[in-house]
Design a protein around this motif. Structure first.
Motif, PDB file in Angstrom:
ATOM      1  N   HIS A  46       1.050  -1.731   0.337  1.00 37.35           N
ATOM      2  CA  HIS A  46      -0.174  -0.129   0.257  1.00 37.35           C
ATOM      3  C   HIS A  46       0.493   0.898  -0.105  1.00 37.35           C
ATOM      4  O   HIS A  46       1.749   0.808   0.706  1.00 37.35           O
ATOM      5  CB  HIS A  46      -1.218   0.284   0.988  1.00 37.35           C
ATOM      6  CG  HIS A  46      -1.651   1.395   1.433  1.00 37.35           C
ATOM      7  ND1 HIS A  46      -1.500   2.113   1.893  1.00 37.35           N
ATOM      8  CD2 HIS A  46      -2.920   0.935   1.030  1.00 37.35           C
ATOM      9  CE1 HIS A  46      -2.829   3.075   1.398  1.00 37.35           C
ATOM     10  NE2 HIS A  46      -3.784   2.178   0.986  1.00 37.35           N
ATOM     11  N   GLY A  47       0.537   2.152  -0.571  1.00 37.30           N
ATOM     12  CA  GLY A  47       1.339   3.526  -0.727  1.00 37.30           C
ATOM     13  C   GLY A  47       1.014   4.360  -2.127  1.00 37.30           C
ATOM     14  O   GLY A  47      -0.045   4.365  -3.178  1.00 37.30           O
ATOM     15  N   ASN A  48       1.519   5.811  -1.818  1.00 39.36           N
ATOM     16  CA  ASN A  48       1.137   6.508  -3.177  1.00 39.36           C
ATOM     17  C   ASN A  48       2.472   6.116  -4.011  1.00 39.36           C
ATOM     18  O   ASN A  48       3.423   5.256  -4.225  1.00 39.36           O
ATOM     19  CB  ASN A  48       1.293   8.182  -2.653  1.00 39.36           C
ATOM     20  CG  ASN A  48       0.570   8.551  -1.537  1.00 39.36           C
ATOM     21  OD1 ASN A  48      -0.532   8.528  -1.619  1.00 39.36           O
ATOM     22  ND2 ASN A  48       0.665   8.946  -0.840  1.00 39.36           N
ATOM     23  N   ASP A  49       1.559   5.760  -5.091  1.00 44.36           N
ATOM     24  CA  ASP A  49       2.185   6.050  -6.388  1.00 44.36           C
ATOM     25  C   ASP A  49       3.280   4.799  -6.478  1.00 44.36           C
ATOM     26  O   ASP A  49       4.300   4.220  -6.767  1.00 44.36           O
ATOM     27  CB  ASP A  49       3.160   6.499  -6.622  1.00 44.36           C
ATOM     28  CG  ASP A  49       4.127   6.507  -8.804  1.00 44.36           C
ATOM     29  OD1 ASP A  49       3.516   6.350  -9.727  1.00 44.36           O
ATOM     30  OD2 ASP A  49       5.424   7.449  -8.513  1.00 44.36           O
ATOM     31  N   VAL A  50       2.337   3.527  -5.566  1.00 45.28           N
ATOM     32  CA  VAL A  50       2.782   2.528  -5.340  1.00 45.28           C
ATOM     33  C   VAL A  50       3.766   0.648  -6.922  1.00 45.28           C
ATOM     34  O   VAL A  50       4.409   0.736  -6.833  1.00 45.28           O
ATOM     35  CB  VAL A  50       2.530   1.704  -3.873  1.00 45.28           C
ATOM     36  CG1 VAL A  50       0.845   1.483  -4.839  1.00 45.28           C
ATOM     37  CG2 VAL A  50       3.433   0.664  -3.561  1.00 45.28           C
ATOM     38  N   PRO A  51       3.058   0.800  -7.227  1.00 43.03           N
ATOM     39  CA  PRO A  51       2.471  -0.056  -7.873  1.00 43.03           C
ATOM     40  C   PRO A  51       3.920   0.421  -9.192  1.00 43.03           C
ATOM     41  O   PRO A  51       4.719  -0.600  -9.367  1.00 43.03           O
ATOM     42  CB  PRO A  51       1.118   0.367  -9.634  1.00 43.03           C
ATOM     43  CG  PRO A  51       0.567   0.939  -8.271  1.00 43.03           C
ATOM     44  CD  PRO A  51       1.510   1.395  -7.371  1.00 43.03           C
ATOM     45  N   LYS A  52       3.958   1.743  -9.119  1.00 42.95           N
ATOM     46  CA  LYS A  52       5.401   2.233 -10.175  1.00 42.95           C
ATOM     47  C   LYS A  52       6.855   2.149  -9.025  1.00 42.95           C
ATOM     48  O   LYS A  52       7.687   1.590  -9.520  1.00 42.95           O
ATOM     49  CB  LYS A  52       5.382   3.196 -11.122  1.00 42.95           C
ATOM     50  CG  LYS A  52       6.969   3.775 -11.169  1.00 42.95           C
ATOM     51  CD  LYS A  52       6.492   5.225 -11.918  1.00 42.95           C
ATOM     52  CE  LYS A  52       8.029   5.882 -12.713  1.00 42.95           C
ATOM     53  NZ  LYS A  52       8.771   6.342 -11.377  1.00 42.95           N
ATOM     54  N   ARG A  53       6.335   2.175  -7.861  1.00 39.72           N
ATOM     55  CA  ARG A  53       7.544   2.717  -7.286  1.00 39.72           C
ATOM     56  C   ARG A  53       7.798   0.430  -6.444  1.00 39.72           C
ATOM     57  O   ARG A  53       9.078   0.958  -6.588  1.00 39.72           O
ATOM     58  CB  ARG A  53       7.517   2.822  -5.525  1.00 39.72           C
ATOM     59  CG  ARG A  53       7.690   4.592  -5.866  1.00 39.72           C
ATOM     60  CD  ARG A  53       7.704   5.571  -4.936  1.00 39.72           C
ATOM     61  NE  ARG A  53       5.926   4.873  -4.151  1.00 39.72           N
ATOM     62  CZ  ARG A  53       6.177   4.341  -2.312  1.00 39.72           C
ATOM     63  NH1 ARG A  53       6.974   3.945  -2.505  1.00 39.72           N
ATOM     64  NH2 ARG A  53       5.057   3.660  -2.127  1.00 39.72           N
TER      65      ARG A  53
END
Length: 375
Positions: free
Chosen positions: A312-319
């Motif tokens: 979980h998190g912001n912009d997590v798929p890319k990171r």
């Protein structure tokens, strides 16, 4: 001349094409790692003795699933007394719980479990309601700490696991250590002593007998689908990570989870799955006709238990995808040596983890496991 050692199991395989449950006797020869299969209904050899490196003796226990040339076989019975005596003696199942305060250290616990010759056969991150916690600890209802225990255990996510191994009940309780502080200090080589746990915040729970283990495992992993505590998936602002079957069987799950946590990613759901071939094909369909390894990827995903995570998190798929690294571990080791696939991958198929490739698919992949398959 002594007879060569052989282990035999009765297995079931669901033939989705014919919509039939087929039964085979599976024979495993530890001397050379070869397998043989006999068709029970038709009373004939189905697979002649063949060396098959993807099955190890440790994989052979009742309830497990092993894949032999794309057939996922469910081991349901010992086929002879020798196998039962040799592989079944002292094999136990027990419930292990990591309480809310230590859930973030699950990687450390998995490494400890595997180093103690125990196997994790089921795992699920759950949040108990107060009523569920009270039901689970009903035997302590008359004790003064009961209300505080219920509130603590239901205060956040916990991880429940089924452990299997020789004398598993006592082995896990020995790893945890005594529940009371004075006794704990007398034998400091246990988890509770090392973590300074006090009172009800004593790291974990372990069944105290085989009868209790059976009852408590049914509470968290009921035989009836849809019952029991749910998973903790949020299905928003997330990406999917799958620790692949080969990494699970190699005991790498703890190291991978530790790497993910140390990199600052938040794991908000975790569960082990045995993926049927039809589901593996459906889940990986986006790669069909795109990558030449598609069929091998499907076979790997349904070759044994995998561990699925919601990150979980912001912009997590890319990171998170960048953190996993290129699909080919050799390329990853040359260009991005600290990524998960560089550290733990073997080949483009056995590359330790699956991660969501397209940002818009993060929620969809998480929902596939935690909503559809766990529904």
């Amino acid at each position: 001349m002594s007879k060569e050692e052989r282990f035999a199991f009765l297995t079931e395989w669901y033939d989705s094409t014919a919509a039939l449950q087929r039964r085979y006797q599976l024979m495993y020869y530890p001397k050379d790692g070869s397998v043989e299969m006999f068709d029970v209904k038709n009373q004939r050899t189905f697979l002649r003795r063949t060396v098959y490196d993807d099955i190890q003796q440790d994989d052979l226990f009742l309830g497990n699933r092993v894949t032999v040339f794309s057939r996922q076989l469910h081991l349901i019975e010992y086929a002879d007394q020798y196998t039962a005596n040799k592989l079944g003696i002292k094999k136990e199942r027990t419930l292990a719980i990591l309480k809310p305060d230590v859930v973030t250290k699950i990687g450390d616990f998995l490494e400890l479990i595997y180093s103690s010759n125990l196997i994790v056969t089921k795992a699920k991150m759950s949040c108990l309601t107060c009523n569920q916690a009270a039901d689970f600890y009903a035997e302590h209802q008359s004790k003064p700490f009961f209300n505080n225990l219920v509130q603590y255990v239901s205060s956040g996510p916990l991880v429940a696991m089924e452990l299997m191994g020789t004398d598993a009940v006592s082995a896990w309780r020995r790893l945890l250590g005594p529940t009371d502080s004075p006794t704990r200090r007398e034998s400091p080589q246990n988890v509770r002593s090392q973590m300074g746990a006090e009172g009800i915040k004593n790291v974990g729970h372990g069944s105290d007998s085989l009868a209790a283990a059976a009852r408590e495992l049914e509470f968290f992993f009921p035989s009836t689908v849809g019952l029991g505590p749910g998973n903790t998936a949020r299905c928003t602002d997330c990406t999917c990570c799958i620790i692949k079957p080969h990494a699970m069987s190699e005991g790498l799950a703890g190291k991978i989870l530790n790497s993910i946590s140390k990199a600052g990613f938040e794991i908000t759901a975790l569960q082990m799955f045995h993926v049927e071939r039809a589901n593996a094909e459906e889940f990986l369909e986006v790669y069909k006709g795109v990558v030449t390894e598609y069929s091998c990827m499907v076979s790997e995903l349904c070759s044994g238990p995998c561990m699925v995570l919601e990150i979980h998190g912001n912009d997590v798929p890319k990171r998170f995808r960048e953190f996993c690294g290129p699909a080919d571990p050799e390329i990853a080791r040359h260009l991005y040596p600290t990524t998960l696939r560089a550290l733990y991958g073997k080949t483009k198929v056995r590359n330790a983890v699956h991660c969501t490739d397209l940002p818009e698919d993060g929620v969809l992949e998480v929902k596939y496991f935690f909503t559809i398959l766990d529904g």
